[in-house]
Design an enzyme around this catalytic site. Structure first.
Site, PDB file in Angstrom:
ATOM      1  N   PRO A   2       0.882  -1.030  -0.388  1.00 22.19           N
ATOM      2  CA  PRO A   2       0.000   0.761  -0.190  1.00 22.19           C
ATOM      3  C   PRO A   2       0.789   1.172  -0.243  1.00 22.19           C
ATOM      4  O   PRO A   2       1.377   1.316   0.772  1.00 22.19           O
ATOM      5  CB  PRO A   2      -0.525  -0.218   1.524  1.00 22.19           C
ATOM      6  CG  PRO A   2      -0.002  -1.262   2.238  1.00 22.19           C
ATOM      7  CD  PRO A   2       0.564  -1.939   1.391  1.00 22.19           C
ATOM      8  N   GLU A   3       0.588   2.186  -1.061  1.00 21.21           N
ATOM      9  CA  GLU A   3       0.922   3.216  -0.940  1.00 21.21           C
ATOM     10  C   GLU A   3      -0.082   4.707  -0.682  1.00 21.21           C
ATOM     11  O   GLU A   3      -1.543   3.815  -0.440  1.00 21.21           O
ATOM     12  CB  GLU A   3       2.127   4.019  -2.327  1.00 21.21           C
ATOM     13  CG  GLU A   3       2.794   2.461  -2.393  1.00 21.21           C
ATOM     14  CD  GLU A   3       3.399   2.937  -3.801  1.00 21.21           C
ATOM     15  OE1 GLU A   3       3.714   3.644  -4.685  1.00 21.21           O
ATOM     16  OE2 GLU A   3       4.542   1.622  -4.091  1.00 21.21           O
ATOM     17  N   HIS A  93      -4.266 -15.006   9.452  1.00 22.93           N
ATOM     18  CA  HIS A  93      -2.926 -13.664   9.308  1.00 22.93           C
ATOM     19  C   HIS A  93      -3.787 -12.366  10.173  1.00 22.93           C
ATOM     20  O   HIS A  93      -3.828 -11.344  10.225  1.00 22.93           O
ATOM     21  CB  HIS A  93      -2.530 -12.813   8.355  1.00 22.93           C
ATOM     22  CG  HIS A  93      -1.563 -14.249   7.213  1.00 22.93           C
ATOM     23  ND1 HIS A  93      -1.083 -15.288   7.724  1.00 22.93           N
ATOM     24  CD2 HIS A  93      -2.155 -14.638   6.318  1.00 22.93           C
ATOM     25  CE1 HIS A  93      -1.276 -16.085   6.661  1.00 22.93           C
ATOM     26  NE2 HIS A  93      -1.680 -14.919   5.547  1.00 22.93           N
ATOM     27  N   ARG A 112       2.796 -10.802   6.974  1.00 25.05           N
ATOM     28  CA  ARG A 112       4.112 -10.200   7.045  1.00 25.05           C
ATOM     29  C   ARG A 112       4.204  -9.690   8.577  1.00 25.05           C
ATOM     30  O   ARG A 112       5.740 -10.172   8.411  1.00 25.05           O
ATOM     31  CB  ARG A 112       5.030  -9.965   5.967  1.00 25.05           C
ATOM     32  CG  ARG A 112       5.248 -11.209   4.698  1.00 25.05           C
ATOM     33  CD  ARG A 112       4.699 -10.607   3.105  1.00 25.05           C
ATOM     34  NE  ARG A 112       6.847 -10.161   3.312  1.00 25.05           N
ATOM     35  CZ  ARG A 112       6.865  -9.704   2.167  1.00 25.05           C
ATOM     36  NH1 ARG A 112       6.827  -9.385   1.432  1.00 25.05           N
ATOM     37  NH2 ARG A 112       8.352  -9.423   2.366  1.00 25.05           N
TER      38      ARG A 112
END
Length: 272
Positions: A2-3, A93, A112
């Site tokens: 994500p930016e 997750h 992650r």
DNA sequence: CTTAACGCCTGAAGGC
DNA sequence: TGCCTTCAGGCGTTAA
């Protein structure tokens, strides 16, 4: 990954559903995130959401007591809001869940585990937000200011675009794409750009960020908006992740190099 | 002060 | 088939 446009998509989604909701419980299935979110389990129950803001790629949740949560999605973090009547699917997750008094949920998933969430006390200025440069869509980012940022560094212009202390919100994808659209070689020292090239680069940055926001962001690996939908901007990418494929403008093969431990894709013919 | 490199993480993809 | 290695990358930290 994500930016700015992906985070903006998330924040708009959250801002539409969170304000006014009251936190009843907080759960941390992942102890690493719980450790980073010091005090959250004690402080959050009873607080209500007052607003959601974007600062560069950071998300800030404003609470009714003047404190806030500052979150960063890093590579694989996602926020998903689930209404009170929605089916409760077991999420992979899962790292944090806010349970609201009406039974709705805000879930934070992060495969992650790079993502961070931190509680910020009332009156405290979070250093990670204080040190951010303006993003290209803010009015503070004037052309003279952008040119001054470029002119003060001999770093490769691509690497400079990723430095959040000088320009916030831009990540690998939009750095590569804006340089392609501006016709600038990513390896050029930032201070070697002419004032015309600086103007072109800022114009392309703004254009591509706005365009990507309109398309709800880019889904490269597993980006999802708050309602778990993918973005659509990946179909508009011209160089990112297209190594070896023909340039859409000139037909030359797209090349990929490494700069500052990250991959840079560019067209060796169009970008000079 | 500036700039560069490393480590954190896990799943996907490729080699043999 | 299955094990092993490599890769993806944002940013805080450390080093130069």
């Amino acid at each position: 990954m994500p930016e700015l446009p992906e985070v903006e998509t998330i924040v708009r989604g959250l801002a539409g559903v969170l304000p006014g909701r009251v936190i009843r419980e907080v759960h941390f299935p992942d102890s690493k995130l719980a450790t980073g979110c010091l005090g959250c389990a004690e402080v959050l129950p009873g607080r209500s959401l007052a607003g959601v803001q974007r600062h560069g790629k950071y998300i800030r949740f404003l609470l009714d007591d003047g404190s806030s949560l500052v979150a960063h999605l890093r590579m694989t973090g996602k926020f998903v809001f689930t209404g009170p009547l929605a089916p409760q699917n077991p999420a992979r997750h899962l790292r944090m869940v806010l349970v609201f008094t009406d039974g709705s949920l805000l879930s934070f998933m992060d495969m992650r585990r790079f993502g961070t969430i931190r509680h910020v006390s009332p009156g405290e200025t979070p250093p990670e937000l204080r040190d951010l440069g303006p993003d290209p869509l803010q009015k503070e980012m004037t052309l003279p200011r952008f040119r001054a940022i470029l002119g003060k560094s001999r770093t490769a212009v691509k690497v400079l675009l990723l430095d959040q202390r000088r320009i916030s919100g831009v990540g690998n994808i939009y750095a590569c794409e804006s340089l392609f659209r501006a016709g600038i070689d990513p390896r050029r020292p930032a201070d070697s750009l002419t004032s015309d090239e600086g103007a072109r680069l800022l114009r392309e940055l703004r254009g591509i960020l706005r365009e990507a926001i309109r398309h709800n962001g880019t889904t490269i690996s597993d980006f999802r908006s708050v309602d778990d939908k993918t973005g659509e901007f990946q179909y508009w990418l011209r160089v990112y992740d297209r190594e070896g494929e023909p340039c859409r403008v000139c037909g030359e093969r797209i090349e990929r190099i490494r700069q500052a431990q990250r991959s840079t894709s560019f067209c060796p013919h169009c970008q000079v």
